[in-house]
Design a protein around this motif. Structure first.
Motif, short mmCIF file in Angstrom:
data_model
loop_
_atom_site.label_atom_id
_atom_site.label_comp_id
_atom_site.label_asym_id
_atom_site.label_seq_id
_atom_site.Cartn_x
_atom_site.Cartn_y
_atom_site.Cartn_z
N ILE A 1 0.82 -1.23 0.00
CA ILE A 1 0.00 0.00 0.00
C ILE A 1 0.84 1.27 0.00
CG2 ILE A 1 -1.93 -1.14 1.17
CD1 ILE A 1 -1.06 0.28 3.74
N ASN A 2 2.16 1.13 0.30
CA ASN A 2 3.00 2.34 0.34
C ASN A 2 3.78 2.56 -0.95
OD1 ASN A 2 3.72 4.59 2.01
ND2 ASN A 2 5.77 3.73 2.23
N GLN A 3 3.42 1.84 -2.00
CA GLN A 3 4.08 2.09 -3.29
C GLN A 3 3.89 3.55 -3.70
OE1 GLN A 3 2.62 -1.55 -5.60
NE2 GLN A 3 4.65 -1.21 -6.46
N GLY A 4 4.97 4.16 -4.13
CA GLY A 4 4.93 5.60 -4.41
C GLY A 4 4.94 6.43 -3.14
N TYR A 5 5.21 5.76 -1.99
CA TYR A 5 5.23 6.40 -0.67
C TYR A 5 3.92 7.14 -0.40
CZ TYR A 5 10.03 5.27 -1.75
OH TYR A 5 11.15 4.59 -2.12
N PRO B 1 9.45 2.00 3.70
CA PRO B 1 9.75 1.49 2.36
C PRO B 1 8.46 1.24 1.59
CG PRO B 1 10.01 -0.25 3.98
CD PRO B 1 9.75 1.00 4.76
N GLU B 2 8.60 1.03 0.30
CA GLU B 2 7.41 0.77 -0.52
C GLU B 2 6.82 -0.61 -0.25
OE1 GLU B 2 7.33 2.98 -4.58
OE2 GLU B 2 9.31 2.06 -4.43
N PHE B 3 7.66 -1.52 0.22
CA PHE B 3 7.20 -2.87 0.52
C PHE B 3 7.61 -3.22 1.94
CE2 PHE B 3 8.37 -2.56 -3.96
CZ PHE B 3 7.17 -2.88 -4.58
N PHE B 4 6.70 -3.80 2.70
CA PHE B 4 7.01 -4.29 4.03
C PHE B 4 6.04 -5.41 4.37
CE2 PHE B 4 4.54 -0.38 4.25
CZ PHE B 4 3.43 -0.74 5.01
N VAL B 5 6.19 -5.99 5.56
CA VAL B 5 5.45 -7.21 5.91
C VAL B 5 4.49 -6.92 7.06
CG1 VAL B 5 5.67 -9.58 6.74
CG2 VAL B 5 7.29 -8.69 5.05
N VAL B 6 3.27 -7.43 6.94
CA VAL B 6 2.22 -7.23 7.95
C VAL B 6 1.50 -8.56 8.18
CG1 VAL B 6 1.89 -4.80 7.33
CG2 VAL B 6 0.52 -6.58 6.20
N PRO B 7 0.71 -8.67 9.27
CA PRO B 7 -0.06 -9.91 9.48
C PRO B 7 -1.08 -10.15 8.37
CG PRO B 7 0.04 -8.60 11.50
CD PRO B 7 0.58 -7.74 10.41
N SER C 1 -3.96 -11.27 8.68
CA SER C 1 -5.31 -10.91 9.11
C SER C 1 -5.61 -9.43 9.01
CB SER C 1 -5.53 -11.38 10.55
OG SER C 1 -4.60 -10.78 11.43
N LEU C 2 -4.60 -8.59 8.74
CA LEU C 2 -4.82 -7.15 8.59
C LEU C 2 -5.01 -6.83 7.10
CD1 LEU C 2 -2.39 -5.31 11.05
CD2 LEU C 2 -4.88 -5.34 11.10
N ALA C 3 -6.17 -6.33 6.75
CA ALA C 3 -6.46 -5.97 5.37
C ALA C 3 -5.84 -4.62 5.03
CB ALA C 3 -7.97 -5.91 5.15
N ASP C 4 -5.56 -4.42 3.76
CA ASP C 4 -4.97 -3.15 3.33
C ASP C 4 -5.82 -1.96 3.73
OD1 ASP C 4 -2.88 -4.53 2.28
OD2 ASP C 4 -3.40 -4.23 0.17
N GLN C 5 -7.13 -2.11 3.62
CA GLN C 5 -8.02 -1.00 3.95
C GLN C 5 -7.91 -0.61 5.42
OE1 GLN C 5 -9.58 0.59 1.52
NE2 GLN C 5 -10.17 2.14 3.03
N ASP C 6 -7.77 -1.63 6.30
CA ASP C 6 -7.59 -1.35 7.72
C ASP C 6 -6.27 -0.62 7.97
OD1 ASP C 6 -9.99 -2.58 8.33
OD2 ASP C 6 -9.05 -4.54 8.64
N LEU C 7 -5.21 -1.06 7.29
CA LEU C 7 -3.90 -0.43 7.46
C LEU C 7 -3.93 1.03 7.04
CD1 LEU C 7 -1.66 -3.36 6.17
CD2 LEU C 7 -1.78 -2.53 8.51
N LYS C 8 -4.61 1.31 5.94
CA LYS C 8 -4.73 2.69 5.48
C LYS C 8 -5.49 3.54 6.50
CE LYS C 8 -4.69 1.53 0.54
NZ LYS C 8 -5.49 1.48 -0.71
#
Length: 729
Positions: A193-197, A204-210, A212-219
């Motif tokens: 989700i951080n591509q293009g910062y 970084p543009e790529f990193f690791v998350v659980p 069970s955490l959806a991209d929408q929740d992370l945003k």
């Protein structure tokens, strides 16, 4: 001079002082200031010492401008001196120039025969160009812009042109995927989700998350964290426990909700659904200003003040700098985190306000102690790339490359390397690399060519690259940024021969996991044959937990703690915590160099990193002495064994004895000869400063018969029984 390097100013008939006793002895030559370095070109050079490494970017008498800490001009006739900064005026004609360097060197030049105006101009030029006003004025931009772009035959991004293993840069999702598979973190995924910062400027543009955490929740949660730094996965323990780092939650109204959601996701990623332990680094560790103050005091003690006080006074000053105390504090905190992962089997979240300083040190130390892969050369380099470079450590600010704010400067990376060296010093056979490698890596911070130590975060690198390319009409093509070389491409700095100084002859090779074509596989280093590891590459049989017995070849000072252990055992049993019990139980067993490593943490177990901090001090040199003599003999034994093994392989394969038993590409710097007994004699040029030479790099009155010599021979601060009783291992 290199591509992109221009001469700014120069002065002829300059004398470089090379004597510690006075300025009477010296080299005559030309002092040159370029946009990259201060270079002294002698008229009649000293004979090149046979052991001296040849740096491909910096010559024997060169100092990169980024390495210059302070520029001091002196007029000894008028009794005046001045510290020069950028765009400052100099009202007197200098008779002497002193450069204080960040790598602990002190260089002196005399202008007795030089023209006064040329002397003044070259001093002002050095002061000005060592204080660049903008990152794009750092030499790395000119160097990369002209050397790499428009050329297709150069290596980029730290890729070794010789092939073999490559250091992962973690700038693409595939590197993270491989790390997930290597550590068995099946409940974690690469997040894009951080591509293009787009979410956080410092992540970084790529990193690791659980998972069970959806991209929408992370945003949604990102805005609640300081600088939008979503929690980052660092590493997984074999039990399933995860090491995670995150910044503070900046929104107090959302703090409890967000913390619960993040903790819940991490718990779900654990096969046993174990709880999460939170470690607040800001509360438990010294801050960046304290660490900077400690280094300045250490530098004053090691290379500036004369060693003419009593031994107790010098050691007391060393202790009062607090540098060794901070090294111990960071190691101890890392051990506490290891206990939670290893013994309690719970995941750990490292919490720091910005998650860009202290967490870099602790996350790396934990992985070094737990994961033998991180103690290999490429594993260690990948670890730094992952936890420092891509995680957004502010190298530009902390190294103070622009000399803008002393408040932002802090030697966190050097402190980390010192912590690594303490581990290495206690368990040398567990690491593939040498202390020469660690020292050279520390020096590489001051060569402003490599992207590794040049920027505060990946986004800053991309933005400055695009701006510089636009201003210089450089066509980037499909590249998103200038192709800065990585420091991990060591061929940029050293020949293949000199790079063999990085290879540790004591290293006990281990079976390590790698990912190939999406499948986890294992490979064994050539030096992992256990049938001879106990006699050559391993430690002597009596060695346990990083200490040697008095009759072993590699002797080590007996610790007062060992003598008092029986006296203190009853006291400790009464007040022992679960963490202390875990550590005591670990030390009661023989050490497994391929498994968990815990450092011994009493002050008497930690040493000053002499090769880094004292290498330029002539009085600190031990001719034909120091650890290098053991390194020399072990290298020859390693070389001889590999020669014999190669002979056996060729003999068994060809059915005859090979004519040329010598391997073509040796991994050892010192090579065995046809007369092994002659080879084992240490060369005359070896000293405890090897492969560095203090000649001409520290010019101050020398003091003989000082406490330094006693200190180098093993003197320590003796601790009272009461002090030891209050200490924990």
């Amino acid at each position: 001079f290199f591509t992109g390097e221009i001469v700014v100013n120069e002065a002829n008939f300059v004398k470089k002082c090379i004597s510690t006793e006075s300025c009477q002895d010296g080299l005559w030559g030309k002092l040159v200031c370029t946009n990259f370095k201060v270079s002294f070109i002698p008229h009649n050079s000293l004979p090149l010492q046979r052991f001296q490494c040849t740096h491909r970017l910096l010559g024997e008498h060169d100092i990169s401008l980024a390495c210059v800490e302070q520029v001091v001009t002196v007029n000894d006739v008028k009794g005046k001196q001045k510290i020069l900064g950028s765009n400052q005026k100099l009202k007197f004609n200098p008779t002497e120039l002193i450069l204080y360097c960040k790598d602990f060197r002190i260089i002196r030049f005399r202008f007795d025969e030089a023209g006064p105006e040329s002397a003044k101009k070259v001093c002002l030029a050095i002061a000005h160009y060592s204080h660049p006003a903008d990152p794009q004025l750092l030499f790395g931009f000119e160097y990369v812009g002209k050397r790499y772009h428009g050329s297709t035959d150069e290596t980029v991004n730290g890729i070794d042109p010789g092939g073999g293993l490559q250091t992962p840069l973690f700038d693409c999702s595939s590197d993270w995927d491989r790390e997930i598979k290597r550590t068995g973190a099946s409940e974690w995924r690469v997040c894009t989700i951080n591509q293009g910062y787009f979410i956080s400027p410092s992540l970084p543009e790529f990193f690791v998350v659980p998972v069970s955490l959806a991209d929408q929740d992370l945003k949604q949660y990102a805005c609640c964290f300081y600088s939008q730094r979503i929690p980052l996965w660092c590493w997984n323990h074999s039990s399933g426990s995860a090491l995670v780092r995150m910044s503070n939650i900046s929104d107090p109204l959302q703090q409890r909700k967000v913390e619960q959601r993040i903790s819940s996701a991490i718990i779900k990623s654990h096969p046993l659904r174990s709880d999460v332990f939170k470690s607040d680094l800001d509360k438990n560790l010294p801050n960046i200003q304290d660490i900077q103050t400690a280094l300045l005091k250490l530098r004053q003690i090691c290379v500036i003040e004369p060693f003419e006080e009593s031994e107790e006074k010098w050691l007391s000053s060393l202790d009062s700098s607090r540098w060794m105390e901070y090294v111990r504090t960071f190691l101890k905190h890392a051990v506490d985190v290891v206990y939670m992962l290893e013994s309690r089997h719970v995941s750990v979240i490292l919490i720091e306000k910005e998650d860009r300083d202290l967490s870099c040190v602790i996350s790396c130390l934990v992985q070094l102690m737990c994961d033998p892969h991180c103690r290999s050369l490429h594993g260690f380099q990948g670890l730094i790339q992952k936890e420092w470079v891509m995680a957004g450590h502010r190298f530009l600010d902390r190294c103070n490359h622009l000399k803008k704010s002393d408040k932002e400067e802090s030697p966190l990376f050097l402190l980390f390397l010192d912590c690594v060296w303490q581990l290495w010093n206690q368990y040398p056979a567990a690491f593939e690399f040498t202390e020469v490698y660690l020292t050279v890596l520390g020096d590489s911070m001051w060569v402003p060519v490599f992207s590794t130590f040049l920027f505060n975060c990946p986004r800053q690198r991309a933005e400055h690259s695009r701006d510089f390319a636009s201003s210089k009409s450089i066509h980037l093509g499909q590249d998103q940024a200038l192709r800065f070389p990585s420091v991990w491409d060591w061929s940029q700095q050293f020949s293949l021969k000199d790079q063999t100084l990085f290879n540790n002859p004591l290293y006990v090779g281990k079976i390590a996991t790698c990912v190939q074509n999406g499948t986890v596989k294992t490979f064994t280093h050539r030096r992992s044959k256990k049938n001879y590891s106990s006699t050559m590459r391993g430690l002597p049989s009596a060695m346990r937990n990083g200490s040697l017995g008095p009759n072993d070849t590699l002797t080590r000072r007996n610790s007062l703690m060992l003598r008092l252990r029986s006296d203190l055992s009853q006291v400790r049993e009464q007040q022992e915590t679960p963490s202390e019990r875990f550590i005591r139980d670990w030390f009661s067993r023989p050490v497994d160099l391929q498994g968990l490593l815990l450092p011994q943490l009493l002050p008497s177990h930690l040493s000053v990193w002499k090769l880094y901090f004292l290498r330029w001090v002539p009085e600190a040199q031990i001719p034909q002495g120091g650890p290098i003599t053991a390194f020399h003999k072990l290298s020859l034994l390693t070389e001889e064994i590999e020669m014999l093994q190669n002979q056996l392989r060729q003999y068994n394969g060809a059915g005859c004895t090979p004519n040329n038993p010598h391997t073509e590409h040796s991994k050892m710097y010192f090579k065995a000869t046809s007369t092994p007994h002659q080879s084992l004699v240490p060369p005359e040029y070896l000293s405890s400063s090897f492969p560095f030479s203090p000649m001409g790099n520290l010019c101050r009155p020398g003091i003989l018969g000082t406490p330094l010599s006693k200190f180098l021979n093993g003197a320590k601060i003796w601790l009272s029984t009461e002090t030891l009783a209050n200490e924990t291992i």
